[in-house]
Design a protein around this motif. Structure first.
Motif, short mmCIF file in Angstrom:
data_model
loop_
_atom_site.label_atom_id
_atom_site.label_comp_id
_atom_site.label_asym_id
_atom_site.label_seq_id
_atom_site.Cartn_x
_atom_site.Cartn_y
_atom_site.Cartn_z
N PRO A 68 36.83 37.71 40.59
CA PRO A 68 36.62 38.81 41.53
C PRO A 68 37.85 39.73 41.59
N PRO A 69 37.64 41.02 41.81
CA PRO A 69 38.76 41.98 41.87
C PRO A 69 39.86 41.58 42.86
N ILE A 70 39.48 40.97 43.96
CA ILE A 70 40.47 40.58 44.97
C ILE A 70 41.43 39.54 44.41
N GLN A 71 40.91 38.63 43.57
CA GLN A 71 41.77 37.64 42.92
C GLN A 71 42.62 38.27 41.83
N GLN A 72 42.06 39.17 41.07
CA GLN A 72 42.83 39.86 40.05
C GLN A 72 43.98 40.64 40.68
N ASP A 73 43.70 41.29 41.82
CA ASP A 73 44.73 42.02 42.55
C ASP A 73 45.87 41.09 42.97
N PHE A 74 45.51 39.93 43.55
CA PHE A 74 46.56 39.00 43.98
C PHE A 74 47.34 38.46 42.79
N GLY A 75 46.66 38.21 41.69
CA GLY A 75 47.35 37.74 40.48
C GLY A 75 48.43 38.72 40.04
N ARG A 76 48.09 40.01 40.06
CA ARG A 76 49.09 41.04 39.69
C ARG A 76 50.22 41.07 40.72
N LEU A 77 49.86 41.01 42.00
CA LEU A 77 50.88 41.04 43.05
C LEU A 77 51.85 39.86 42.90
N TRP A 78 51.30 38.66 42.72
CA TRP A 78 52.14 37.47 42.62
C TRP A 78 53.03 37.53 41.38
N THR A 79 52.44 37.90 40.26
CA THR A 79 53.20 37.93 39.01
C THR A 79 54.35 38.94 39.07
N ASP A 80 54.12 40.10 39.67
CA ASP A 80 55.12 41.15 39.74
C ASP A 80 56.18 40.94 40.83
N MET A 81 55.84 40.16 41.85
CA MET A 81 56.74 39.98 43.00
C MET A 81 58.02 39.26 42.58
N PRO A 82 59.20 39.76 42.99
CA PRO A 82 60.44 39.00 42.76
C PRO A 82 60.37 37.66 43.50
N LYS A 83 60.70 36.61 42.77
CA LYS A 83 60.63 35.26 43.33
C LYS A 83 61.96 34.55 43.10
N VAL A 84 62.36 33.75 44.08
CA VAL A 84 63.48 32.84 43.91
C VAL A 84 62.90 31.44 44.02
#
Length: 183
Positions: A68-84
């Motif tokens: 679903p688009p909502i999951q694809q959106d979160f996947g992009r958000l999570w992947t791009d987000m700076p993480k420590v």
């Protein structure tokens, strides 16, 4: 100074995963999923312990094209987000992540002091390390209608209580949000 949020899905009896480490009982409805996507957009950085990082990295960078688009959106958000990612056992991390092996408390103090935005801590063990030092500014509990009877508790045993002030409640089809500010 950056604000640090500790937000997690949890059972009515206070666990963030079951005895087997599974979180399949926290499946969000579309409204809650969109809420998470929107609040994720407001974050500058996410701080993860090893287990949560590995769980998230297993799925979100690889969301299927037919999801679903909502999951694809979160996947992009999570992947791009700076993480420590805080881990003494990992040797490398990916997807815009930085690995920190030592002194989580001092590193989080440093990161908080570097800016004035919002960041989130994910992982009960990492959050438990930060709580006694007063580093968490807000607690967001997404309570699912399930009693697990065991697993990893959201809150560790503490030597001193942490005073909280309720700032928001919100009902979703699959969970209730209780949002508290630390006092």
């Amino acid at each position: 100074m950056r604000k640090l949020i500790y937000g997690f899905g949890l059972s009515v009896d206070g666990y963030v995963n079951d005895r087997d480490g599974k979180i399949d009982w926290t499946e969000p409805d579309d409204e809650l999923h969109q809420f998470h996507n929107d609040r994720f957009r407001d974050l500058e950085i996410i701080l993860n312990g090893r287990r949560l990082y590995e769980l998230m990295a297993e799925y979100w960078p690889h969301v299927p094209a037919d999801a679903p688009p909502i999951q694809q959106d979160f996947g992009r958000l999570w992947t791009d987000m700076p993480k420590v990612v805080f881990s003494r056992t990992l040797t490398e991390v990916q997807w815009n992540s930085t690995l920190v092996a030592e002194n989580a408390v001092e590193e989080v103090r440093r990161i908080k002091a570097e800016g004035d935005g919002v960041m989130e801590v994910g992982g009960a063990s990492l959050a438990a390390t930060l709580m006694p030092h007063g580093l968490i500014d807000e607690y967001q509990m997404f309570i699912s209608p399930v009693v697990l009877g065991g697993g990893t508790p959201m809150f560790p045993a503490l030597d001193q209580r942490i005073g909280l002030r309720l700032v928001e409640t919100r009902h979703f089809e699959t969970a209730v949000l209780l949002r508290y500010a630390a006092e």
